[in-house]
Design a protein around this motif. Structure first.
Motif, PDB file in Angstrom:
ATOM      1  N   PHE A  85     -64.538   2.513 -69.619  1.00 44.01           N
ATOM      2  CA  PHE A  85     -65.344   1.982 -68.506  1.00 44.01           C
ATOM      3  C   PHE A  85     -64.499   1.228 -67.484  1.00 44.01           C
ATOM      4  CE2 PHE A  85     -66.983   0.959 -72.817  1.00 44.01           C
ATOM      5  CZ  PHE A  85     -67.542   2.214 -73.065  1.00 44.01           C
ATOM      6  N   TYR A  86     -63.202   1.559 -67.447  1.00 43.17           N
ATOM      7  CA  TYR A  86     -62.242   0.759 -66.678  1.00 43.17           C
ATOM      8  C   TYR A  86     -61.927   1.412 -65.339  1.00 43.17           C
ATOM      9  CZ  TYR A  86     -59.004  -3.231 -67.170  1.00 43.17           C
ATOM     10  OH  TYR A  86     -58.376  -4.451 -67.071  1.00 43.17           O
ATOM     11  N   SER A  87     -62.959   1.766 -64.584  1.00 40.19           N
ATOM     12  CA  SER A  87     -62.754   2.354 -63.267  1.00 40.19           C
ATOM     13  C   SER A  87     -64.082   2.421 -62.541  1.00 40.19           C
ATOM     14  CB  SER A  87     -62.153   3.757 -63.380  1.00 40.19           C
ATOM     15  OG  SER A  87     -62.007   4.352 -62.102  1.00 40.19           O
ATOM     16  N   LEU A  88     -64.014   2.587 -61.232  1.00 43.64           N
ATOM     17  CA  LEU A  88     -65.209   2.832 -60.420  1.00 43.64           C
ATOM     18  C   LEU A  88     -65.210   4.234 -59.829  1.00 43.64           C
ATOM     19  CD1 LEU A  88     -65.644  -0.514 -58.421  1.00 43.64           C
ATOM     20  CD2 LEU A  88     -67.001   0.303 -60.347  1.00 43.64           C
ATOM     21  N   ALA A  89     -64.230   5.059 -60.221  1.00 46.14           N
ATOM     22  CA  ALA A  89     -64.083   6.375 -59.598  1.00 46.14           C
ATOM     23  C   ALA A  89     -64.974   7.435 -60.221  1.00 46.14           C
ATOM     24  CB  ALA A  89     -62.622   6.822 -59.670  1.00 46.14           C
ATOM     25  N   GLY A  90     -65.137   7.388 -61.547  1.00 46.79           N
ATOM     26  CA  GLY A  90     -65.879   8.426 -62.238  1.00 46.79           C
ATOM     27  C   GLY A  90     -65.010   9.553 -62.734  1.00 46.79           C
TER      28      GLY A  90
END
Length: 397
Positions: A85-90
């Motif tokens: 869950f260590y990103s906002l990119a997907g």
């Protein structure tokens, strides 16, 4: 199953749908679950195959999963998420990046990317995600969905993989505002704080972070909503700048995720995709002393935000500073977006307040969302607001 729907689910997907109770408020509605929640007999992989291999099958459902089944929902899939869950990119280097069906060739947003992709593809009636630093809010904006990050602690997260306990919250997505609203009574626990919405505060510093065309569309939308909203006033929410708050959030998040997964990372040395390895390496350097200093800043931020967002007051801001970046853009472009977005998403994160994103329109054919932050326990008011404002959704630019 179409390619775009298949891209949203993990290779270790359910062998068959799981039916819930025969009746209930969600009877007959289909839902997909982010691959971090325990489902009996299944393993939660958190986006990383090495973690998946090390996990035994769950012996019971996560609280969220059980509540959905008890309410009659049908679980039809387990969805892709960013590693730990260590990103906002997907983006997921192991399973592939879920398609953004409403902005082809662009990122779906993360870390709840598969859930957002499935909902936007109409492969389910609603989808479950989690939100620590924006992992429901950003995909909602990128994929043109209704999405909510709930008040910290109002949805029981037992049976779900953690990331940063100070900020972890459950959220969900839907295309239809009525269905979006139905999920609230099923999952929300604890005291609700009812209040009539009497104040609307435009966060000028958050608007200043957004691209000019995004800010302009948001302002046009607010102007069109005057019959439903109080007359706005304006406020700079972060006196010392949003970067100060973003950094405090980053340090706390880093310390807490390392406390959860650091031993596994050190022992197993799992294979990470681009960006995730670098973030874990940085997290390993954050000391408890650094985190303690950041928590002092968090308390100051929390006190200030909650003093402004009292019951009956809404804070309004763009959900994302920009439309979804191109999926094949460089890691540097993705990281630059992540930093910009975190300046905005850290407001609800640090304060623990609920935030709803509504799909207000498009720019260059790409969806973009408008957000309202409510008061502690004001989740129901935000869900009701989303339904009332749904007639304004779909405006284009």
């Amino acid at each position: 199953m179409s390619v775009r729907i298949r891209s949203a689910v993990v290779p270790h997907d359910l062998k068959a749908p799981i039916s819930g109770a025969a009746d209930g408020p969600l009877a007959g509605l289909s839902v997909v679950i982010k691959d971090m929640f325990d489902i009996t007999g299944e393993r939660a992989g958190g986006g990383n195959p090495d973690w998946l291999k090390a996990q035994p099958p769950a012996t019971r459902n996560a609280v969220v999963v059980q509540k959905l089944l008890d309410a009659g929902a049908i679980i039809t899939g387990k969805t892709v998420c960013d590693e730990f869950f260590y990103s906002l990119a997907g983006v997921n280097a192991h399973y592939g990046t879920p398609v953004n069906p409403r902005a082809p060739g662009r990122l779906p947003g993360g870390s709840s990317s598969g859930s957002a992709s499935a909902a936007a593809s109409s492969a389910c009636d609603f989808a479950i995600g989690s939100d620590t630093g924006g992992s429901v809010r950003i995909p909602s904006s990128f994929c043109g969905l209704y999405g909510i990050r709930t008040t910290h602690g109002r949805v029981d997260i037992a049976g779900a993989m953690g990331m940063a306990h100070s900020f972890d919250a459950v959220g969900w997505f839907a295309n239809a505002p009525g269905i979006f609203r139905k999920i609230g009574p099923v999952l929300l626990d604890g005291p609700s704080t009812a209040a009539d919405i009497g104040k609307l505060m435009v966060l000028d510093d958050a608007f200043a972070e957004a691209d000019a065309e995004v800010a302009a569309l948001m302002k046009d939308a607010l102007a069109a909503m005057t019959a439903e909203l109080p007359s706005p006033s304006h406020q700079r929410i972060a006196p010392d700048g949003l970067d100060t708050w973003r950094e405090a959030f980053r340090v706390i998040q880093s310390r807490e995720i390392w406390s959860v997964y650091g031993d596994f990372v050190t022992r197993v040395k799992p294979h990470f995709g681009p960006g995730v390895a670098e973030r874990f390496a940085a997290a390993a350097t954050v000391t408890e002393e650094m985190a303690a200093q950041a928590r002092v800043m968090q308390e100051r931020a929390r006190d200030r935000i909650r003093a402004i967002a009292r019951p009956g007051t809404l804070l309004v801001l763009p959900t994302s500073p920009a439309i979804a970046p191109l999926a094949d853009a460089s890691n540097a472009v993705h990281e630059s977006f992540r930093i910009r977005a975190m300046r905005m998403t850290c407001i609800a994160g640090l304060s623990g307040l609920p935030q709803v994103s509504i799909p207000i329109g498009t720019i260059d054919g790409c969806p973009i969302g408008l957000s309202f932050i409510g008061w502690a326990g004001g989740d129901e008011a935000l869900l009701d607001l989303a339904v009332r404002l749904s007639r304004y959704c779909g405006m284009t630019a």
